[in-house]
Design a protein around this motif. Structure first.
Motif, PDB file in Angstrom:
ATOM      1  N   SER A 330       2.128   4.495   1.151  1.00 32.86           N
ATOM      2  CA  SER A 330       2.090   3.435   2.159  1.00 32.86           C
ATOM      3  C   SER A 330       2.876   2.196   1.751  1.00 32.86           C
ATOM      4  CB  SER A 330       0.637   3.043   2.458  1.00 32.86           C
ATOM      5  OG  SER A 330      -0.034   2.614   1.275  1.00 32.86           O
ATOM      6  N   THR A 333       7.887   1.572   1.567  1.00 38.56           N
ATOM      7  CA  THR A 333       8.528   1.531   2.881  1.00 38.56           C
ATOM      8  C   THR A 333      10.046   1.626   2.755  1.00 38.56           C
ATOM      9  OG1 THR A 333       8.752  -0.884   2.899  1.00 38.56           O
ATOM     10  CG2 THR A 333       6.660   0.052   3.702  1.00 38.56           C
ATOM     11  N   TYR A 334      10.663   2.062   3.860  1.00 33.73           N
ATOM     12  CA  TYR A 334      12.127   2.164   3.866  1.00 33.73           C
ATOM     13  C   TYR A 334      12.765   0.783   3.767  1.00 33.73           C
ATOM     14  CZ  TYR A 334      16.779   3.862   5.128  1.00 33.73           C
ATOM     15  OH  TYR A 334      18.111   4.176   5.122  1.00 33.73           O
TER      16      TYR A 334
END
Length: 407
Positions: A330, A333-334
């Motif tokens: 989680s 992130t990109y």
């Protein structure tokens, strides 16, 4: 060619497989200029199976010290040779055992098997000497090949390599997330100091001026010449750069280019690859490996059309594999990863890629004897020794980094 006490070196491996050594034959594995950091030997070991008394050949590669003091100093061999031995003997063993505990038996299929290693014939010595060597399985006999460093990999091959790179990074991330104490005690200590080379000012100035001269031949590079020179000068301390940021920080190879990637093809398509040459591993930003591979090792078509696609493919594979390893992704992130890409590009990978263009595009036969190597070879000012593709790759790299505001 002779490897002193080879039988003793690989005896534990042979005993574990019920075999004993009869004889061996060793020859040079690579010509001068194809590997700077060591002498590589092809070793064919004739053994006898103790159960059925049948003879067979075990095909190996032996890695030994570079042939001259200048190269040993440059690569900090007294440290990096130990690091690579520890990588195979301890780090990979730790990761293998971790894989078994989570039900993944192929967690280290990115790495060749080590048959034996030493830093000296003296078992009490802690100093790397002339008898330092380690022996790996020769994967070429299993169909693995090295690509053409002058042309680079096509899109399909590049995608395969980046997906496997993501799996390698993810394996160490999973160990860090799930068993942090094991990672801290058995992996992290081997991801510290590697090369400590600091480019002398005169070499650095010549390098920057030479790169600016070559880049200036392309009109699209001309507006960026000051930035290209400034970016090249960052080579001064790239090898001692150690910035890292959680949660992405993992084992970073730092030298994943064509010659350190073995590929296996089936029906003309790439199906698997193995990474080799691990003496320069550090703990840090995995985007360093991603960018260095893309700009050093993909062909011109890929470099001009598919950089963003490849970065996303790597990230997606990293996340997918971590999820398969039951890790919480989680926080990964990109958006955060793209920030890591920007940091890697600006801090280390422009100068790293520009610097490596010289060994990558030195024409075969351009270096006849590695024992005569000096730091003068770092500067690409002898154009007679450079493959024609050097200039096109230089122009494309400079333009793309500039347009992305990475320099």
């Amino acid at each position: 060619m002779i490897i002193n006490n080879l039988e003793e070196l690989i005896r534990p491996y042979l005993n574990n497989h019920g075999k004993h050594l009869i004889s061996y034959e060793a020859n040079y594995f690579l010509p001068p200029g194809e590997n700077y950091g060591s002498v590589m030997l092809s070793v064919d070991v004739k053994v006898k199976n103790q159960k059925n008394q049948k003879e067979e050949i075990i095909h190996c590669v032996a890695k030994m010290l570079p042939p001259c003091e200048a190269l040993r100093d440059y690569f900090n061999t007294s440290t990096t040779f130990k690091k690579e031995i520890t990588h195979y003997n301890s780090v990979i063993t730790t990761l293998t055992e971790f894989g078994k505990t989570i039900g993944v038996n192929n967690l280290v299929d990115f790495c060749a098997e080590c048959l034996g290693s030493r830093i000296s014939l003296n078992p009490k010595s802690n100093v790397v000497d002339e008898d330092a060597v380690f022996v790996l399985k020769n994967l070429k006999v299993d169909g693995y090949t090295v690509g053409d460093r002058f042309t680079g990999f096509d899109l399909e091959t590049s995608k395969l390599v980046l997906r496997n790179m993501a799996k390698m990074h993810a394996a160490f991330l999973a160990l860090k997330f799930k068993n942090p104490e094991e990672f801290k005690t058995k992996v992290l200590p081997n991801l510290g100091e590697a090369m400590v080379y600091v480019a002398p000012d005169d070499i650095l100035d010549r390098m920057a001026k030479t790169i600016q001269k070559y880049a200036g031949r392309h009109p699209d590079c001309v507006p960026f010449l000051d930035r290209i020179g400034e970016g090249t000068r960052k080579m001064k301390d790239v090898f001692i750069y150690s910035k890292n940021k959680e949660p992405f920080a993992t084992l970073v190879h730092t030298d994943l280019w064509v010659n350190n990637i073995l590929l296996k093809y089936q029906d003309g398509k790439p199906v698997h690859n193995v990474f080799i040459d691990f003496p320069l591993c550090v703990y840090g930003n995995p985007a360093r490996d991603v960018l260095f591979f893309i700009y050093s090792s993909t062909n011109f078509d890929v470099l001009t059309t598919s950089v963003d696609e490849l970065i996303k493919i790597y990230y997606d594979e990293l996340i997918d594999y971590l999820k398969k390893l039951k890790c919480d992704t989680s926080q990964l992130t990109y958006k955060l990863f793209l920030e890591e890409v920007d940091v890697a590009a600006r801090d280390t990978e422009f100068c790293h890629c520009i610097f490596m263009l010289t060994p990558i595009y030195t024409a075969k036969g351009g270096i006849q004897d590695m024992s005569e190597w000096t730091t003068e070879f770092l500067v690409a000012d002898n154009e007679e020794n450079l493959h024609p593709n050097f200039h096109k790759k230089l122009h494309l790299t400079c333009i793309d980094f500039a347009r992305r505001n990475w320099i």
